[in-house]
Design a protein around this motif. Structure first.
Motif, PDB file in Angstrom:
ATOM      1  N   GLU A   1       3.072   4.730  -5.470  1.00  0.00           N
ATOM      2  CA  GLU A   1       2.584   5.349  -3.730  1.00  0.00           C
ATOM      3  C   GLU A   1       1.353   5.477  -3.775  1.00  0.00           C
TER       4      GLU A   1
ATOM      5  N   ARG B   1       1.031   5.930   4.273  1.00  0.00           N
ATOM      6  CA  ARG B   1       1.058   4.489   4.785  1.00  0.00           C
ATOM      7  C   ARG B   1       1.959   3.477   4.773  1.00  0.00           C
TER       8      ARG B   1
ATOM      9  N   THR C   1       0.307   0.337   6.156  1.00  0.00           N
ATOM     10  CA  THR C   1       1.087  -0.652   6.320  1.00  0.00           C
ATOM     11  C   THR C   1       0.562  -2.029   7.587  1.00  0.00           C
TER      12      THR C   1
ATOM     13  N   GLU D   1       6.734  -7.097   4.346  1.00  0.00           N
ATOM     14  CA  GLU D   1       5.990  -5.939   3.765  1.00  0.00           C
ATOM     15  C   GLU D   1       6.165  -4.604   4.612  1.00  0.00           C
TER      16      GLU D   1
ATOM     17  N   THR E   1       8.117  -1.317   3.558  1.00  0.00           N
ATOM     18  CA  THR E   1       7.606  -0.201   3.524  1.00  0.00           C
ATOM     19  C   THR E   1       8.336   0.833   4.888  1.00  0.00           C
TER      20      THR E   1
END
Length: 367
Positions: free
Chosen positions: A92, A176, A180, A220, A224
Motif C-alpha cells: 500500500e 490509490r 491506478t 489491475e 484495485t
C-alpha cells in the motif's frame, strides 16, 4: 497458472514455465537451423534459455524486494513474452511499490554491466529485438537484451514496471484507486500504440505484448477497485449463504443432479460435523465425469485447501487469503466454527459492480 509446469523453487518462489514457451524454443531452433544448420540452432536455443534465465532473475529481484516488506511471492511463471511474478499482495505504501518495481530492472542493469566488464561485450539494441538473428557474439547479444529489458520495462505502460512506478508516484498525490485508473489508461493507450506498430511492422510478438498489457491493465484496475470496496465491508456482506451442499459420500452423479436443478456453479462438500472438506466446481465436475464416470466420489474431484475466514472478518483480509492460497474461494465459518457459506471471486466481482452502480446512482448535493 494453467498449462504450466514447475521447474523448482528459488528463494521461496516456485519457478514455473508455461508450455507455450516450448513453442518459442521450437520456432527459434527452426529459424536458426535454416540460417546456419545444427550448430546455429543449438546456439539459438541456448541463447533464448539464457535470456529467460535473466528474465527469471529479473522477477526474483521483484520477489526479494517484496520479501523485505513481508510480502511473499508464491510463484514466478515464464511465458513466451516474459515473466510474471505473483506477489501475494501489492504494498500500500507507494515508496515500497516503487522499490519493488525498480528492483527487477536493476537486476538487468547489473547483468548487462557484468557482461560488459567481464567479456567486453558491446550491446547493440538492434540485436536485442531480433531473436531470430544469430548476431555477433553471445555475450554482446545477451548484454543487448538486458539493456532492452531495462528500457522496455520502464515504459509507463501499466502493469509493467514503469507503469507501477507511475501508479505509485501518482498515489503520492491522489487516491490509490484514481492513481491506478490513470496509470491503467496510460498503459492501454500505449498498448494500442504497440499493436499499431506491430501490425504495420509485421511483428506478431509486439501485438501479443499489446494484448497482454491492455488486458492486464484492465484486470489491475478491477482488482484495485475490488480491494477498495472490500476494505469497507465484512465477509458476511459478500458471502453466499443460500446453496446446496454435498456430503463426502456423494458421487458425481449426485452433483450433476444438483447442477441441473440449481443455478450453482460450485458445490461445497461438507461433512457431518459441519466442516468444509472442499469445493467441487462445475468445470471440475464436467472434467471428472468425462474421465471417470458418474460413480466417482466428489471428494476425489473437489478442490481442497480452501482458506477459512470468520463472518465478521474484514473482506479485504479474505481477499488476501484467496490470493495467498491461489484459490477462487474463501469458506466462511460461524461463531461455532461450522461452515455457513462461502465467498467466490465471481460473486466478489458482482458485488463490486453493484456497489459502484449504487454509488453512481446515489444523488449528491453540493455543499
Amino acid at each position: 497458472m494453467s498449462w504450466s509446469v514447475t521447474l523448482g523453487r528459488l528463494f521461496g518462489s516456485e519457478i514455473r514455465i508455461h508450455l507455450t514457451f516450448l513453442l518459442l524454443l521450437a520456432w527459434i531452433g527452426v529459424v536458426y537451423y535454416r540460417q546456419g544448420g545444427a550448430a546455429a540452432a543449438i546456439d539459438g536455443v541456448l541463447f533464448v534459455i539464457t535470456v529467460f534465465a535473466c528474465v527469471t532473475l529479473h522477477e526474483l529481484g521483484h520477489a526479494l524486494a517484496a520479501r523485505r516488506y513481508g510480502i511473499r511471492t508464491p510463484d514466478i511463471t515464464l511465458l513466451p513474452i516474459g515473466g510474471v511474478a505473483r506477489l501475494e499482495r501489492m504494498p500500500e505504501d507507494p515508496v515500497q511499490e516503487i522499490i519493488i518495481a525498480l528492483a527487477g530492472p536493476a537486476v538487468n542493469v547489473v547483468i548487462a554491466g557484468l557482461l560488459v566488464l567481464l567479456f567486453s561485450a558491446q550491446p547493440d539494441l538492434g540485436q536485442a529485438v531480433a531473436l531470430s538473428d544469430p548476431g555477433p557474439t553471445f555475450a554482446a547479444r545477451l548484454a543487448a537484451v538486458n539493456v532492452f529489458l531495462v528500457l522496455f520495462n520502464l515504459i509507463p505502460a501499466f502493469p509493467m514496471d514503469g507503469g507501477r512506478v507511475l501508479r505509485a508516484a501518482l498515489a503520492l498525490r491522489m487516491s490509490r484507486m484514481k492513481a491506478t485508473a490513470v496509470a491503467a489508461r496510460v498503459g492501454q493507450v500505449l498498448a494500442f500504440g504497440f499493436a499499431a506498430l506491430g501490425i504495420m511492422g509485421g511483428n506478431f510478438m509486439l501485438v501479443l505484448i499489446a494484448v497482454f498489457v491492455f488486458l492486464a491493465a484492465s484486470a489491475e484496475t478491477e482488482g484495485t477497485s475490488l480491494m477498495t470496496t472490500a476494505r469497507r465491508l465484512r465477509v458476511r456482506d459478500a458471502m453466499i449463504s443460500a446453496f446446496e451442499a454435498l456430503g463426502p459420500q456423494s458421487t458425481l452423479d449426485d452433483a450433476a443432479k444438483v447442477l441441473l436443478r440449481t443455478t450453482q456453479h460450485e458445490f461445497p462438500v461438507v461433512d457431518g460435523a459441519g466442516k468444509l472438506r472442499g469445493m467441487l466446481t462445475r468445470k471440475g465436475l464436467v472434467a471428472a465425469l468425462a474421465a471417470n464416470g458418474p460413480d466417482m466420489p466428489v471428494i476425489e474431484a473437489m478442490e481442497t485447501d480452501i482458506p477459512l475466514a470468520p463472518e465478521n472478518a474484514r473482506l479485504d483480509k479474505a481477499l488476501d487469503a484467496m490470493q495467498v492460497a491461489a484459490s477462487n474461494f474463501v469458506a466462511v465459518a460461524g461463531s461455532d466454527g461450522r461452515f455457513t457459506g462461502y465467498v467466490s471471486r465471481e460473486n466478489l466481482a458482482e458485488l463490486n459492480m453493484l456497489t459502484h452502480a449504487d454509488w453512481a446512482a446515489t444523488p449528491r448535493h453540493s455543499p
